[in-house]
Write an enzyme that holds these catalytic residues in place. Sequence first.
Site, PDB file in Angstrom:
ATOM      1  N   HIS A   1      -8.592   9.857   3.038  1.00  0.00           N
ATOM      2  CA  HIS A   1      -8.235   8.761   2.137  1.00  0.00           C
ATOM      3  C   HIS A   1      -8.450   9.228   0.708  1.00  0.00           C
ATOM      4  CE1 HIS A   1      -7.942   4.846   0.288  1.00  0.00           C
ATOM      5  NE2 HIS A   1      -7.581   4.327   1.449  1.00  0.00           N
TER       6      HIS A   1
ATOM      7  N   ARG B   1      -0.621   9.040   8.789  1.00  0.00           N
ATOM      8  CA  ARG B   1      -0.528   7.603   9.076  1.00  0.00           C
ATOM      9  C   ARG B   1      -0.087   6.814   7.858  1.00  0.00           C
ATOM     10  NH1 ARG B   1      -4.372   3.016   8.772  1.00  0.00           N
ATOM     11  NH2 ARG B   1      -5.777   4.450   7.702  1.00  0.00           N
TER      12      ARG B   1
ATOM     13  N   GLU C   1       0.840  -1.199   0.000  1.00  0.00           N
ATOM     14  CA  GLU C   1       0.000   0.000   0.000  1.00  0.00           C
ATOM     15  C   GLU C   1       0.875   1.247   0.000  1.00  0.00           C
ATOM     16  OE1 GLU C   1      -3.531   0.013   2.444  1.00  0.00           O
ATOM     17  OE2 GLU C   1      -3.285  -2.110   2.881  1.00  0.00           O
TER      18      GLU C   1
ATOM     19  N   ARG D   1      -0.565   8.810   1.747  1.00  0.00           N
ATOM     20  CA  ARG D   1      -1.930   9.247   1.486  1.00  0.00           C
ATOM     21  C   ARG D   1      -2.089  10.759   1.439  1.00  0.00           C
ATOM     22  NH1 ARG D   1      -5.107   4.787   5.236  1.00  0.00           N
ATOM     23  NH2 ARG D   1      -4.921   3.072   3.746  1.00  0.00           N
TER      24      ARG D   1
ATOM     25  N   HIS E   1     -10.881  10.200   6.806  1.00  0.00           N
ATOM     26  CA  HIS E   1     -10.637   8.775   7.022  1.00  0.00           C
ATOM     27  C   HIS E   1     -10.121   8.443   8.413  1.00  0.00           C
ATOM     28  CE1 HIS E   1      -9.852   4.649   5.998  1.00  0.00           C
ATOM     29  NE2 HIS E   1      -8.552   4.770   6.092  1.00  0.00           N
TER      30      HIS E   1
END
Length: 547
Positions: free
Chosen positions: A247, A392, A131, A296, A357
Amino acid sequence: MDGGVGCGQPDGACRWEARADLVVVGTGVAGLTAALRARELGMNVLVVTKDAVDGGNTRWAQGGVAVVLGDVPGDSVDRHVADTLAAGGGLCDTDATAAIIGDGPAAVGRLRDRGARFDPGADGGPARTREGGHTAFRVVHAGGDATGVEVERALLAASRDGRVPMLEHHVAVDTLRTPAGDVAGLLVLDGSGVPGVLTAPAVLLATGGLGQLYQATTNPAVATADGVAIALRSGAPVADLEFVQFHPTVLYTGEGARGRCPLVTEAVRGEGAVLVDSTGERVTAGVHPLGDLAPRDVVSAAITRRLASLGEDHVFLDATHLDAPTFQRRFPTVLAACLAVGVDPSRTPIPVSPAAHFSCGGVVTTVDGRTAVPGLYAAGEVARTGLHGANRLASNSLLEGLVVGTRAAEAVAADLALGVLAEPRLAACPPVPVVPVADRDTLQRVMSRYAGIGRDAEGLAVVGSVLDVSAVDRPLATRELVEDAALTLAARALIAAAASRTESRGCHVRDDFPGVDPEWARSLTVRLTPSGQPMLDRPAVLTRGAA
């Protein structure tokens, strides 16, 4: 009241009382993990949740758990730590990050021992994906893109087998505190609004995040910042609230989408999907060396800039290189959401846009879940351990919940053994708090408009003014009022920090201060004044319970 705490309610309105060694608030991964470990350690534990036991945010986690198990060539715990620090924009606590990620393999092992089943790879070990922000394929997953569902299933089954009592449909209102300020229990309301008390020398907040501050979010309706508000009113500081991760790929369901919107997991990009705009141009080209798998905050900001330049409200995630059987096997949850809005992702690019998110900040804790208030602990998204910093790293949240949930239960056991926690009989049952409550729709509108991905001083001031005008002091006599009051307080705390941080870093993007300022490479803490107003404090440092 069974001869327990003294009741500060008018007409003796605390109608009932229950007692435990540890009260856990929330049934997500952190709360259930803590409850199970506490039970193993011989504690009398009670779990309380304002919804059904499966109503939390854990079930919506799609991507997986980021963990190094030693079976991926070239990967290591140190490399995972380095990726986390890089994503965190200079605000991660290095020691906390190393401790949590280092405990990851053992935590995932315990979860598997409790019955969790991850998708198998060709070699018989767990399958992996990659990811955003990760430099290795280290994310284990279950059910293709339903990792949270499997984690929740395993923990709930283990809790039932372990006879962990759960009190559903009871909302936490405030902590019980001794004259010295120590926490010694919890004031709650049942589903009919009847108040009662749960007395315990330790309370663990595992209430999740604050996604409902915004009109569109990936969070369920229960994510209303309850734990942040309870901690602030109990005297604990919060930090890094200005860093709300949006997100980048949330399914676009039409103009003005509200509430929980379907997530399109980052793992779709990990399997080769690319972001394009309405003209077919790549959105992240030249933005970051990792392209569509950049952290992100980078991808969300790139999408936001492209949408502003085109005057549009969504871009597209092109996953048409995956045939229908492959997409169905790997991403059944995403496929179902897409088909529900008439999109076949194996044939047509998926319309997506950013949405609120994950809260990177929260109640300031050690890696053992201890806060600055004796008797009060926190774990999961509600806590700020120092792992996430300003942004994060994908799939670190389930890992943090597993690790810190376990460590928090062990910290409570140690503190009980040392005799440093308060005697619950010294606490009084408080009256239902009377606090400012703003209209939720108004709050969400101004937060989405002025405190989303792009912020500036003028817009943040507008949010503050609107909250000041619209907030009315109300007694927290219903679940709705408890939630709306928590959102009001969390919004004010977030705005205070965001207005003070005159730079852009990680998830916090200031249009009027677009650069990163080295002087701001520190966390901002917020606590309440005696009159109940959020106030900026010194940099986040705990005064007790060092990790």
